[in-house]
Design a protein around this motif. Structure first.
Motif, short mmCIF file in Angstrom:
data_model
loop_
_atom_site.label_atom_id
_atom_site.label_comp_id
_atom_site.label_asym_id
_atom_site.label_seq_id
_atom_site.Cartn_x
_atom_site.Cartn_y
_atom_site.Cartn_z
N ASP A 114 -8.36 -2.27 4.16
CA ASP A 114 -7.93 -0.97 3.66
C ASP A 114 -6.56 -0.60 4.26
OD1 ASP A 114 -10.20 -0.66 2.13
OD2 ASP A 114 -11.20 0.73 3.53
N GLN A 115 -6.39 -0.88 5.53
CA GLN A 115 -5.11 -0.61 6.18
C GLN A 115 -4.01 -1.49 5.60
OE1 GLN A 115 -4.38 1.83 8.49
NE2 GLN A 115 -6.45 2.53 8.04
N VAL A 116 -4.30 -2.75 5.36
CA VAL A 116 -3.32 -3.68 4.78
C VAL A 116 -2.93 -3.22 3.38
CG1 VAL A 116 -2.95 -6.04 3.94
CG2 VAL A 116 -4.04 -5.65 6.18
N VAL A 117 -3.90 -2.83 2.59
CA VAL A 117 -3.64 -2.39 1.22
C VAL A 117 -2.76 -1.13 1.22
CG1 VAL A 117 -4.77 -1.40 -0.83
CG2 VAL A 117 -5.68 -3.46 0.24
N GLY A 119 -0.47 -0.54 3.16
CA GLY A 119 0.87 -0.87 3.63
C GLY A 119 1.04 -0.89 5.12
N LYS A 120 -0.03 -0.72 5.84
CA LYS A 120 0.07 -0.77 7.30
C LYS A 120 -0.36 -2.16 7.74
CE LYS A 120 -1.03 4.10 7.77
NZ LYS A 120 -1.95 5.07 8.30
N SER A 121 0.42 -2.78 8.54
CA SER A 121 0.06 -4.13 8.98
C SER A 121 -0.44 -4.07 10.42
CB SER A 121 1.26 -5.07 8.87
OG SER A 121 2.28 -4.63 9.73
N PHE A 122 -1.23 -5.07 10.74
CA PHE A 122 -1.76 -5.19 12.09
C PHE A 122 -1.16 -6.46 12.70
CE2 PHE A 122 -4.86 -2.64 9.91
CZ PHE A 122 -5.26 -1.72 10.87
N SER A 123 -0.88 -6.38 13.95
CA SER A 123 -0.35 -7.57 14.59
C SER A 123 -1.44 -8.37 15.26
CB SER A 123 0.70 -7.21 15.63
OG SER A 123 0.42 -6.05 16.32
#
Length: 123
Positions: A114-117, A119-123
């Motif tokens: 949900d975060q990726v969709v 537009g927020k990316s995780f490292s």
């Protein structure tokens, strides 16, 4: 009294399963009408619901048969029947706990996507 068709509708089980349960002694004493067709009582339908609950929670046909054999022996086996059900309950609870744990992992992964969709990316 219920016909095999009515029991199919009430239980969701196919006639072949009902006949198999009868053949295996899991659904005992199924009567016949004048035409030789199977007829089921309310008590048998209640028993069938119990069998389905046990089967749906992982009890094997052999374990169900063992329970039924104890049940046929009457009052003297109440403690054994209870022990069998308590053991099964424990297995079901352990399975449910593992399923809950797995569900939490899935929820976490969905939250990540949900975060990726968004537009927020995780490292």
């Amino acid at each position: 009294m219920y016909s095999i068709k009515e029991v199919q509708i009430k239980s969701g089980l196919p006639a072949s399963t009902l006949r198999y349960y009868e053949k295996e002694g899991i659904l005992p004493e199924v009567g016949r009408d004048e035409g030789g067709r199977r007829v089921y009582t309310e008590k048998q339908i209640d028993w069938l619901r119990f069998v389905m609950a046990m089967k749906d929670t992982g009890m094997t046909i052999e374990e169900i048969k063992a329970y039924l054999e104890l049940n046929a022996k009457g009052e003297a086996t109440v403690h054994e029947r209870r022990d069998l059900l308590v053991a099964h309950k424990k297995k079901v609870e352990e399975h449910m706990a593992q399923t809950q744990h797995n569900l939490e992992k899935i929820i976490q992964k969905i939250a990540y996507y949900d975060q990726v969709v968004m537009g927020k990316s995780f490292s």
